[in-house]
Enzyme design. Sequence first.
Site, PDB file in Angstrom:
ATOM      1  N   CYS A 124       2.178  48.561  33.224  1.00 32.99           N
ATOM      2  CA  CYS A 124       0.993  47.712  33.050  1.00 32.99           C
ATOM      3  C   CYS A 124       0.493  47.723  31.618  1.00 32.99           C
ATOM      4  O   CYS A 124      -0.190  46.795  31.197  1.00 32.99           O
ATOM      5  CB  CYS A 124      -0.111  48.125  34.020  1.00 32.99           C
ATOM      6  SG  CYS A 124      -0.681  49.814  33.796  1.00 32.99           S
ATOM      7  N   GLU A 168      -7.297  48.530  38.783  1.00 34.12           N
ATOM      8  CA  GLU A 168      -6.446  48.644  37.597  1.00 34.12           C
ATOM      9  C   GLU A 168      -5.343  47.612  37.791  1.00 34.12           C
ATOM     10  O   GLU A 168      -4.387  47.850  38.521  1.00 34.12           O
ATOM     11  CB  GLU A 168      -5.897  50.062  37.469  1.00 34.12           C
ATOM     12  CG  GLU A 168      -5.450  50.401  36.063  1.00 34.12           C
ATOM     13  CD  GLU A 168      -4.046  49.900  35.763  1.00 34.12           C
ATOM     14  OE1 GLU A 168      -3.965  48.765  35.241  1.00 34.12           O
ATOM     15  OE2 GLU A 168      -3.082  50.609  36.040  1.00 34.12           O
ATOM     16  N   GLY A 205      -2.335  47.343  40.803  1.00 29.72           N
ATOM     17  CA  GLY A 205      -1.368  46.316  41.164  1.00 29.72           C
ATOM     18  C   GLY A 205      -1.673  44.997  40.496  1.00 29.72           C
ATOM     19  O   GLY A 205      -2.309  44.939  39.443  1.00 29.72           O
TER      20      GLY A 205
END
Length: 531
Positions: A283, A249, A227
């Site tokens: 991401c 992460e 997140g």
Amino acid sequence: MSVVTPLPEHAKAAGVIECINPATGATLGQVPVATVEDVRHAVERARVAQRAWADTSFAKRRAVLRRLLETIVMQRDAICKAVVEDSGKTFENALLGEVMPVCNKIRWLIKHGEKHLKTERVPSGMLMHKKGRIEYRPLGVVACIVPWNYPFQNIFASFVAPLMAGNAVVIKASEAVAWSTRYFQQLIDQVLTQEGIATDTVQILNGYGETGAALVRARVQKILFIGSVGNGRRIIEGSAQHLTPVVMELGGKDPMIVCDDAHLEHAVHSALGGCFINLGQNCIASERIIVEAGIYDRFVSAMHTQVAALRQGPPAQPGAVEVGAINTAQQMAVIDDLVRDALAQGARALVGGVKPQGTGQYYPPTLLVDVTADMRIANEEVFGPVMLIMKVANDEEAVALANSTDFGLQSSVLSGSTARAERIAAQLEAGASCINDFGLCYLNQDLPFGGVKYSGFGRMNGRDGLRAYTNPKAVLSDRLPLRIPPKLYPVSIAGFAKADASIELMFGRGPGVRFRALLRLLKVSLLGARS
């Protein structure tokens, strides 16, 4: 068979999540919120289930994963439909961005999991009468707190590795994609039941921040968090209560460097994929396209044509549109704010750049040029279908600009010379660098996945990502049945002299030094302290 682990009445009274299709605005239904008490009960049940699961053989774990893989492949159409309905993304993004990576990861675990988890023999060093080994023991219950951008992948890719390592897993899914978790839990329960494994071994919980906070403090043995940086800090604060280890992460602001000798068409389509796959809600999206002056004008012209041709709308069926809807209204606001700020600071929108009105959460595919390093949009995550092109003079400027943010997740370098690209990549501050491609590092399951700086710590994939869910227990056993008492007490001058001579014998430099130490050791052993 239970479709979803039933929540007690008090949970329903505590609240529900209203689930909305972001592409159409249609109401999908309600999902109960798991309370603090529900979280505690879920972890307790998982702890009981894990004891039995930890005793299973690697063959049994492979059988479970193999059945899970078969189920996913058979149900891929239904999985894609659930993902599209819940997230607003296209069927292509659901199939290639969610189903394929999960299948790839499960197949890797089936093939390589035991190799990396079985007991490892190691040298015993100076203790020649002993033998050493490392046993990769399960931790217990692992908590996974995952975001909304990949409703299926974030859940399944998170739990399969700790499951293979012998752990039970409790997952807190994002409230933004809670609707599809009902179906996903059904798939998991079906597989576990068919294999005779307790369904409490893998549980999905829904809720808001309070549910996640309760899971962090539930005395689990490890936390995987995927997140934002802000929420990552909150997770760490919560994990400190029980000193729970965490894999983080977090976000990225990944650079893609396009050298002046890059193949133009290859570079354009690599950047298109890097920016617009999953609507940029990724991401490892290429959030900054850093283009050298020698190819800049041709690259921008070709990209202008490509971005202007992207179709956006409701993803009714495969092939309908290239760009779907943004998952949450909050993310729409973030994208719009950053683009507006960039335009006010001098950036130009060659395509898009204006949030439309109407039904559904659509932010148009946007191409921004004249973006500079001091703009917010060049430093903060956009997480949307917005391409930033930044012009540099040469390789040195490209590297400096690429390393100029607080993030360091992934990176890409495109060049006609692999050696040149390798030289540039070696200077990039990132968890991974992909030469002449985008995002493929994640698909290679033998490679670890993670970042540096504000992009997090710990690794998810590969050998290191799998062993992250184990206690690498060190065991030193007998090689020879020597039973010489290790007499350390009482201390004596002779004992100290023996130890001193022994250290010089073992670690002293040169044969002369060691020979003299040997003579000293023999002398003190035979004559004692009087020597």
